[in-house]
Design a protein around this motif. Structure first.
Motif, PDB file in Angstrom:
ATOM      1  N   CYS A   1       5.095  11.690  -7.114  1.00 35.11           N
ATOM      2  CA  CYS A   1       3.803  11.592  -6.432  1.00 35.11           C
ATOM      3  C   CYS A   1       3.539  12.758  -5.494  1.00 35.11           C
ATOM      4  O   CYS A   1       2.634  12.696  -4.675  1.00 35.11           O
ATOM      5  CB  CYS A   1       3.723  10.280  -5.654  1.00 35.11           C
ATOM      6  SG  CYS A   1       5.057  10.049  -4.456  1.00 35.11           S
TER       7      CYS A   1
ATOM      8  N   TYR B   1       1.266   5.311   0.060  1.00 35.83           N
ATOM      9  CA  TYR B   1       0.544   6.492   0.502  1.00 35.83           C
ATOM     10  C   TYR B   1       1.535   7.633   0.674  1.00 35.83           C
ATOM     11  O   TYR B   1       2.749   7.411   0.735  1.00 35.83           O
ATOM     12  CB  TYR B   1      -0.223   6.228   1.810  1.00 35.83           C
ATOM     13  CG  TYR B   1       0.657   5.836   2.981  1.00 35.83           C
ATOM     14  CD1 TYR B   1       1.162   6.791   3.846  1.00 35.83           C
ATOM     15  CD2 TYR B   1       0.984   4.494   3.207  1.00 35.83           C
ATOM     16  CE1 TYR B   1       1.975   6.439   4.919  1.00 35.83           C
ATOM     17  CE2 TYR B   1       1.788   4.129   4.268  1.00 35.83           C
ATOM     18  CZ  TYR B   1       2.282   5.100   5.117  1.00 35.83           C
ATOM     19  OH  TYR B   1       3.093   4.742   6.158  1.00 35.83           O
ATOM     20  N   GLN B   2       1.055   8.812   0.710  1.00 33.03           N
ATOM     21  CA  GLN B   2       1.936   9.963   0.904  1.00 33.03           C
ATOM     22  C   GLN B   2       2.279  10.090   2.394  1.00 33.03           C
ATOM     23  O   GLN B   2       1.411  10.416   3.188  1.00 33.03           O
ATOM     24  CB  GLN B   2       1.243  11.226   0.399  1.00 33.03           C
ATOM     25  CG  GLN B   2       1.003  11.231  -1.106  1.00 33.03           C
ATOM     26  CD  GLN B   2       0.135  12.393  -1.551  1.00 33.03           C
ATOM     27  OE1 GLN B   2      -0.904  12.672  -0.955  1.00 33.03           O
ATOM     28  NE2 GLN B   2       0.540  13.058  -2.613  1.00 33.03           N
ATOM     29  N   TRP B   3       3.535   9.747   2.810  1.00 36.33           N
ATOM     30  CA  TRP B   3       4.710   9.568   1.974  1.00 36.33           C
ATOM     31  C   TRP B   3       5.503   8.349   2.425  1.00 36.33           C
ATOM     32  O   TRP B   3       6.674   8.447   2.736  1.00 36.33           O
ATOM     33  CB  TRP B   3       5.603  10.800   2.034  1.00 36.33           C
ATOM     34  CG  TRP B   3       4.834  12.051   1.814  1.00 36.33           C
ATOM     35  CD1 TRP B   3       4.328  12.881   2.769  1.00 36.33           C
ATOM     36  CD2 TRP B   3       4.420  12.594   0.578  1.00 36.33           C
ATOM     37  NE1 TRP B   3       3.638  13.910   2.187  1.00 36.33           N
ATOM     38  CE2 TRP B   3       3.674  13.753   0.842  1.00 36.33           C
ATOM     39  CE3 TRP B   3       4.609  12.191  -0.733  1.00 36.33           C
ATOM     40  CZ2 TRP B   3       3.120  14.526  -0.166  1.00 36.33           C
ATOM     41  CZ3 TRP B   3       4.064  12.966  -1.725  1.00 36.33           C
ATOM     42  CH2 TRP B   3       3.334  14.122  -1.434  1.00 36.33           C
TER      43      TRP B   3
ATOM     44  N   SER C   1      -3.160   1.786  -3.768  1.00 36.67           N
ATOM     45  CA  SER C   1      -2.932   3.164  -3.333  1.00 36.67           C
ATOM     46  C   SER C   1      -4.269   3.781  -2.945  1.00 36.67           C
ATOM     47  O   SER C   1      -5.286   3.534  -3.595  1.00 36.67           O
ATOM     48  CB  SER C   1      -2.282   3.991  -4.442  1.00 36.67           C
ATOM     49  OG  SER C   1      -2.224   5.368  -4.082  1.00 36.67           O
ATOM     50  N   ASP C   2      -4.248   4.601  -1.893  1.00 35.21           N
ATOM     51  CA  ASP C   2      -5.458   5.275  -1.438  1.00 35.21           C
ATOM     52  C   ASP C   2      -5.503   6.740  -1.855  1.00 35.21           C
ATOM     53  O   ASP C   2      -6.484   7.428  -1.586  1.00 35.21           O
ATOM     54  CB  ASP C   2      -5.573   5.191   0.095  1.00 35.21           C
ATOM     55  CG  ASP C   2      -5.795   3.759   0.567  1.00 35.21           C
ATOM     56  OD1 ASP C   2      -6.378   2.977  -0.195  1.00 35.21           O
ATOM     57  OD2 ASP C   2      -5.367   3.436   1.695  1.00 35.21           O
ATOM     58  N   ASN C   3      -4.419   7.243  -2.490  1.00 30.05           N
ATOM     59  CA  ASN C   3      -4.434   8.666  -2.816  1.00 30.05           C
ATOM     60  C   ASN C   3      -3.992   8.959  -4.247  1.00 30.05           C
ATOM     61  O   ASN C   3      -4.805   9.216  -5.117  1.00 30.05           O
ATOM     62  CB  ASN C   3      -3.588   9.457  -1.816  1.00 30.05           C
ATOM     63  CG  ASN C   3      -2.307   8.723  -1.429  1.00 30.05           C
ATOM     64  OD1 ASN C   3      -1.492   8.423  -2.272  1.00 30.05           O
ATOM     65  ND2 ASN C   3      -2.145   8.435  -0.141  1.00 30.05           N
TER      66      ASN C   3
ATOM     67  N   PRO D   1      -4.502   4.307  -7.538  1.00 34.12           N
ATOM     68  CA  PRO D   1      -5.776   4.307  -6.800  1.00 34.12           C
ATOM     69  C   PRO D   1      -6.905   3.779  -7.686  1.00 34.12           C
ATOM     70  O   PRO D   1      -6.989   4.097  -8.872  1.00 34.12           O
ATOM     71  CB  PRO D   1      -5.986   5.792  -6.458  1.00 34.12           C
ATOM     72  CG  PRO D   1      -5.162   6.540  -7.454  1.00 34.12           C
ATOM     73  CD  PRO D   1      -4.002   5.669  -7.768  1.00 34.12           C
TER      74      PRO D   1
ATOM     75  N   TRP E   1       5.215   3.612   2.894  1.00 36.81           N
ATOM     76  CA  TRP E   1       4.680   2.343   2.415  1.00 36.81           C
ATOM     77  C   TRP E   1       4.169   1.504   3.583  1.00 36.81           C
ATOM     78  O   TRP E   1       4.653   1.626   4.704  1.00 36.81           O
ATOM     79  CB  TRP E   1       5.762   1.542   1.676  1.00 36.81           C
ATOM     80  CG  TRP E   1       6.353   2.243   0.508  1.00 36.81           C
ATOM     81  CD1 TRP E   1       7.405   3.103   0.511  1.00 36.81           C
ATOM     82  CD2 TRP E   1       5.909   2.155  -0.842  1.00 36.81           C
ATOM     83  NE1 TRP E   1       7.666   3.551  -0.754  1.00 36.81           N
ATOM     84  CE2 TRP E   1       6.768   2.984  -1.608  1.00 36.81           C
ATOM     85  CE3 TRP E   1       4.894   1.452  -1.495  1.00 36.81           C
ATOM     86  CZ2 TRP E   1       6.622   3.129  -2.991  1.00 36.81           C
ATOM     87  CZ3 TRP E   1       4.750   1.588  -2.866  1.00 36.81           C
ATOM     88  CH2 TRP E   1       5.608   2.426  -3.602  1.00 36.81           C
ATOM     89  N   GLN E   2       3.210   0.647   3.268  1.00 35.09           N
ATOM     90  CA  GLN E   2       2.722  -0.338   4.228  1.00 35.09           C
ATOM     91  C   GLN E   2       2.733  -1.704   3.547  1.00 35.09           C
ATOM     92  O   GLN E   2       2.269  -1.855   2.421  1.00 35.09           O
ATOM     93  CB  GLN E   2       1.301   0.005   4.694  1.00 35.09           C
ATOM     94  CG  GLN E   2       0.697  -1.024   5.642  1.00 35.09           C
ATOM     95  CD  GLN E   2      -0.668  -0.603   6.148  1.00 35.09           C
ATOM     96  OE1 GLN E   2      -0.956   0.587   6.290  1.00 35.09           O
ATOM     97  NE2 GLN E   2      -1.529  -1.570   6.422  1.00 35.09           N
TER      98      GLN E   2
ATOM     99  N   ILE F   1       0.857  -1.186   0.000  1.00 36.50           N
ATOM    100  CA  ILE F   1       0.000   0.000   0.000  1.00 36.50           C
ATOM    101  C   ILE F   1       0.892   1.234   0.000  1.00 36.50           C
ATOM    102  O   ILE F   1       1.655   1.469   0.944  1.00 36.50           O
ATOM    103  CB  ILE F   1      -0.935   0.008   1.224  1.00 36.50           C
ATOM    104  CG1 ILE F   1      -1.773  -1.278   1.253  1.00 36.50           C
ATOM    105  CG2 ILE F   1      -1.834   1.236   1.207  1.00 36.50           C
ATOM    106  CD1 ILE F   1      -2.558  -1.476   2.529  1.00 36.50           C
TER     107      ILE F   1
ATOM    108  N   HIS G   1       1.665   5.930  -7.298  1.00 33.26           N
ATOM    109  CA  HIS G   1       3.045   5.688  -6.902  1.00 33.26           C
ATOM    110  C   HIS G   1       3.622   4.611  -7.829  1.00 33.26           C
ATOM    111  O   HIS G   1       2.962   4.146  -8.741  1.00 33.26           O
ATOM    112  CB  HIS G   1       3.118   5.232  -5.444  1.00 33.26           C
ATOM    113  CG  HIS G   1       2.473   6.188  -4.480  1.00 33.26           C
ATOM    114  ND1 HIS G   1       3.090   7.339  -4.046  1.00 33.26           N
ATOM    115  CD2 HIS G   1       1.253   6.157  -3.862  1.00 33.26           C
ATOM    116  CE1 HIS G   1       2.298   7.984  -3.217  1.00 33.26           C
ATOM    117  NE2 HIS G   1       1.172   7.292  -3.081  1.00 33.26           N
TER     118      HIS G   1
END
Length: 269
Positions: A237, A135-137, A193-195, A213, A139-140, A133, A198
């Motif tokens: 991004c 996300y800014q800024w 991605s949620d936003n 996303p 990773w998960q 995942i 990337h």
């Protein structure tokens, strides 16, 4: 003649000096600019890259050879007047230089399509599945499967600390998340991605793929060499794009099992 010999010696010395200065060994020259591959798929892509260079060099040698031959043997001779005999409409030659490029392109297309199918192939029942995942800024990384669930049913999850000072909870001193994988095992990645868009990129794997996303990209690879490899986002991004760093640590199966057991028991991430 002595001047030519001195020039040749100087050129040779400069070439040797350049090679020594860049510290290029034989293996680096063989890879033609590629980093050392660390996955099964990366080795296939390196072979395609090397084959393309061999084809390009062969074509270059033939073309330059024909140019030099024409310059040397069809130059204007001393005492020769007027233009040399003009030759045109040579049908066999025209057919040859029309057909040869099509053959070269066809061969390169065949091997490219073959290796692309191999690299993009998704095998059933991979050894490890990871949700990536972006996300800014940071990773998960979530390990998916019953064998990776904690006592409360949640998955083992590695979350990067926000590194941007203006990000929620960010201090500017965040830590890169580390994704631990077993060597010689097939790993399946789900990219989310949620936003914004990337791109998940580990240079040692010679592969990157967009994290978008609303669309889940997937790919698989099999790491073949233990070690710690740097990864980063390869898609611009936002303002703190350069802070989206992570690491992939490839370990033996025993070390991987111990790591997962520690994470399931509440060990530090």
């Amino acid at each position: 003649m002595s001047g030519r010999r001195r020039a040749l010696s100087s050129a040779s010395a400069l070439a040797l000096l350049a090679m020594a200065a860049t510290a290029c060994d034989a293996e680096e020259w063989k890879r033609v600019g590629f980093p050392e591959p660390s996955s099964e798929q990366a080795h296939r892509m390196l072979s395609l890259w090397q084959g393309t260079w061999i084809a390009a060099i062969a074509v270059g040698v033939v073309v330059w050879g024909l140019i030099i031959w024409a310059v040397l043997f069809h130059r204007k001779r001393k005492g020769q007047e007027g233009l040399p005999k003009q030759v045109r409409y040579n049908l066999p030659v025209e057919m040859l230089y029309t057909a040869v490029p099509f053959v070269i392109i066809g061969v390169l297309f065949f091997y490219t399509a073959r290796d692309q199918s191999y690299v993009e192939d998704l095998k059933e029942n991979p050894d490890v599945t990871v949700d990536v995942i972006g996300y800014q800024w940071s990773w998960q990384f979530d390990y998916i499967g019953d064998q990776f669930k904690k006592a409360d049913g949640s998955p083992v999850s590695i979350v990067g600390t926000p590194t941007a000072p203006d990000a929620p909870g960010g201090t500017g001193n965040g830590e890169k998340p580390v994704l631990v994988l077993p060597v010689n095992k097939t790993v399946h990645f789900n990219l989310k991605s949620d936003n914004v868009i990337h791109s998940f990129w580990v240079p040692a794997f010679l592969y990157k793929k967009d994290v978008m996303p609303g669309f889940e990209n997937q790919f698989q690879l099999k790491p073949t060499k233990t070690g710690t490899y740097e990864g980063r986002c390869a898609e611009l991004c936002g303002v703190d794009h350069t802070r989206m760093l992570f690491q992939v640590k490839v370990v033996t199966q025993g070390e991987f099992d111990a790591y997962i057991a520690e994470q399931k028991g509440g060990g530090a991430q």
